[in-house]
Scaffold this motif. Structure first.
Motif, PDB file in Angstrom:
ATOM      1  N   MET A 151       0.868  -1.180   0.000  1.00  0.00           N
ATOM      2  CA  MET A 151       0.000   0.000   0.000  1.00  0.00           C
ATOM      3  C   MET A 151       0.906   1.231   0.000  1.00  0.00           C
ATOM      4  O   MET A 151       1.935   1.243   0.666  1.00  0.00           O
ATOM      5  CB  MET A 151      -0.885  -0.025   1.258  1.00  0.00           C
ATOM      6  N   SER A 152       0.522   2.226  -0.760  1.00  0.00           N
ATOM      7  CA  SER A 152       1.362   3.432  -0.832  1.00  0.00           C
ATOM      8  C   SER A 152       1.377   4.148   0.522  1.00  0.00           C
ATOM      9  O   SER A 152       0.417   4.048   1.300  1.00  0.00           O
ATOM     10  CB  SER A 152       0.829   4.383  -1.904  1.00  0.00           C
ATOM     11  N   TRP A 153       2.473   4.879   0.789  1.00  0.00           N
ATOM     12  CA  TRP A 153       2.581   5.627   2.038  1.00  0.00           C
ATOM     13  C   TRP A 153       1.485   6.679   2.153  1.00  0.00           C
ATOM     14  O   TRP A 153       1.003   6.962   3.248  1.00  0.00           O
ATOM     15  CB  TRP A 153       3.962   6.267   2.142  1.00  0.00           C
ATOM     16  N   ALA A 154       1.071   7.215   1.022  1.00  0.00           N
ATOM     17  CA  ALA A 154      -0.013   8.223   1.043  1.00  0.00           C
ATOM     18  C   ALA A 154      -1.298   7.605   1.603  1.00  0.00           C
ATOM     19  O   ALA A 154      -1.981   8.200   2.439  1.00  0.00           O
ATOM     20  CB  ALA A 154      -0.250   8.741  -0.370  1.00  0.00           C
ATOM     21  N   LYS A 155      -1.585   6.367   1.148  1.00  0.00           N
ATOM     22  CA  LYS A 155      -2.785   5.665   1.634  1.00  0.00           C
ATOM     23  C   LYS A 155      -2.650   5.353   3.126  1.00  0.00           C
ATOM     24  O   LYS A 155      -3.609   5.484   3.891  1.00  0.00           O
ATOM     25  CB  LYS A 155      -2.995   4.361   0.852  1.00  0.00           C
ATOM     26  N   LYS A 156      -1.443   4.909   3.504  1.00  0.00           N
ATOM     27  CA  LYS A 156      -1.212   4.573   4.920  1.00  0.00           C
ATOM     28  C   LYS A 156      -1.425   5.788   5.819  1.00  0.00           C
ATOM     29  O   LYS A 156      -2.034   5.689   6.886  1.00  0.00           O
ATOM     30  CB  LYS A 156       0.219   4.042   5.108  1.00  0.00           C
ATOM     31  N   PHE A 157      -0.912   6.938   5.376  1.00  0.00           N
ATOM     32  CA  PHE A 157      -1.071   8.159   6.185  1.00  0.00           C
ATOM     33  C   PHE A 157      -2.523   8.634   6.208  1.00  0.00           C
ATOM     34  O   PHE A 157      -2.975   9.201   7.195  1.00  0.00           O
ATOM     35  CB  PHE A 157      -0.132   9.264   5.689  1.00  0.00           C
ATOM     36  N   ARG A 158      -3.247   8.370   5.092  1.00  0.00           N
ATOM     37  CA  ARG A 158      -4.687   8.726   5.072  1.00  0.00           C
ATOM     38  C   ARG A 158      -5.449   7.904   6.100  1.00  0.00           C
ATOM     39  O   ARG A 158      -6.413   8.382   6.705  1.00  0.00           O
ATOM     40  CB  ARG A 158      -5.269   8.505   3.664  1.00  0.00           C
ATOM     41  N   LEU A 159      -5.007   6.656   6.302  1.00  0.00           N
ATOM     42  CA  LEU A 159      -5.662   5.787   7.282  1.00  0.00           C
ATOM     43  C   LEU A 159      -5.518   6.321   8.708  1.00  0.00           C
ATOM     44  O   LEU A 159      -6.350   6.047   9.567  1.00  0.00           O
ATOM     45  CB  LEU A 159      -5.069   4.373   7.226  1.00  0.00           C
ATOM     46  N   LEU A 160      -4.436   7.087   8.952  1.00  0.00           N
ATOM     47  CA  LEU A 160      -4.215   7.641  10.293  1.00  0.00           C
ATOM     48  C   LEU A 160      -5.333   8.586  10.718  1.00  0.00           C
ATOM     49  O   LEU A 160      -5.513   8.850  11.898  1.00  0.00           O
ATOM     50  CB  LEU A 160      -2.870   8.379  10.358  1.00  0.00           C
TER      51      LEU A 160
END
Length: 313
Positions: A151-160
């Motif tokens: 999963m892209s880091w952008a998606k991971k940070f959006r999950l935060l």
């Protein structure tokens, strides 16, 4: 009742589920990562609800299927959910500590403050156990499959973002109370209002969610009101019959126990009762008898409330 409403609102509207998904992605690559995520989720749920029942319901419905699906050991999964949900009666706003405060006539705010560090310490010890156990026996908690982790880091940070709402709710509720801006009852109203607003923001506030939340809140609140009523009546009658004096003379005069010896006997009695009774039932029976004795022996009743709650866990 409003603390209980808040916990059920977060559960029924799916906000707790979003939070677990965030932990699932961020912790998944570690051995035992989902189990660690479950413990952290339980701490957050405990800090917004105060009931073990709510943590157990969320753990069993959200975390249990996810961990079993990914090959986690069944006993490990069961232990994690049981241990994590038990934090609900220790981490503020603990309903059991409110009940103890009412029966023992102690300030609830001080009991909550006293429960913060032991609750977080227990959670830390649970996490440490999972890390060590899964290091020694990796098959108990395998990491997430590579394709699930891609999963892209952008998606991971959006999950935060899933963690922002619960943190705001915790700040508005517990933070304002600890700063002395709101009273205990006002902070429960703030928490309930914030949880409802969060459900509106997420567009999940339906008629069904409101109905389920109110029905469950009413059911648990009524149970607690009857428990408190029965406990206070039981305590008054027992005190009137001289039961407190009888226990005091048995333990101190006849058995000649030291204050710490009396405390050990009380702990043993909890372990025996815990085989048959839950935390609130035990509290109804022992608090009216033990608290006056604890005070007369020179122990701090706030400290003893935390000790009782840990023993219940």
């Amino acid at each position: 009742p409003l603390f209980i409403y808040m916990g059920y609102m977060l559960s029924e509207s799916g906000i707790a589920g979003d939070l677990y998904h965030m932990f699932h992605v961020w912790m998944g690559p570690l051995n035992g990562g989902l189990a660690i995520g479950t413990i952290v989720l339980m701490v957050v749920i405990s800090a917004m609800n105060g009931l073990s029942v709510a943590g157990m319901a969320i753990g069993a419905s959200i975390a249990l299927p996810e961990m079993l699906k990914r090959g986690y050991d069944k006993r490990m999964v069961t232990g994690v959910i049981q241990a994590g949900s038990s934090l609900g009666i220790m981490v503020p706003p603990s309903v059991v500590l409110v009940l103890y405060g009412m029966i023992a006539r102690q300030p609830v705010g001080q009991l909550w403050l006293a429960g913060v560090f032991p609750g977080l310490l227990l959670a830390g010890l649970f996490v440490l156990y999972i890390v060590i156990r899964c290091k020694l026996q990796p098959h108990l908690g395998p990491p997430l499959a590579v394709e699930e982790r891609q999963m892209s880091w952008a998606k991971k940070f959006r999950l935060l973002r899933a963690g922002v709402l619960p943190l705001l709710i915790m700040f508005f509720m517990t933070g304002l109370f600890l700063m002395g801006i709101t009273s205990l009852v006002e902070s429960s109203a703030v928490g309930a209002g914030a949880a409802t607003l969060a459900a509106i923001v997420k567009r999940r506030l339906s008629k069904q969610v409101i109905e389920d939340t109110i029905r469950k809140t009413l059911s648990v609140s009524c149970m607690f009101m009857w428990v408190i009523l029965a406990a206070l009546s039981f305590g008054a009658v027992f005190d009137g019959l001289g039961a407190v004096k009888a226990i005091e003379s048995l333990l101190i005069e006849r058995w000649e126990l030291s204050p710490w010896g009396v405390l050990v006997m009380m702990q043993v009695s909890y372990l025996l009762m815990g085989m048959f009774l839950d935390d609130t039932a035990m509290l109804v029976i022992v608090a009216p008898l033990y608290v006056p004795l604890i005070i007369s022996l020179g122990f701090n009743p706030i400290w003893y409330g935390v000790l009782y709650t840990i023993t219940c866990q």
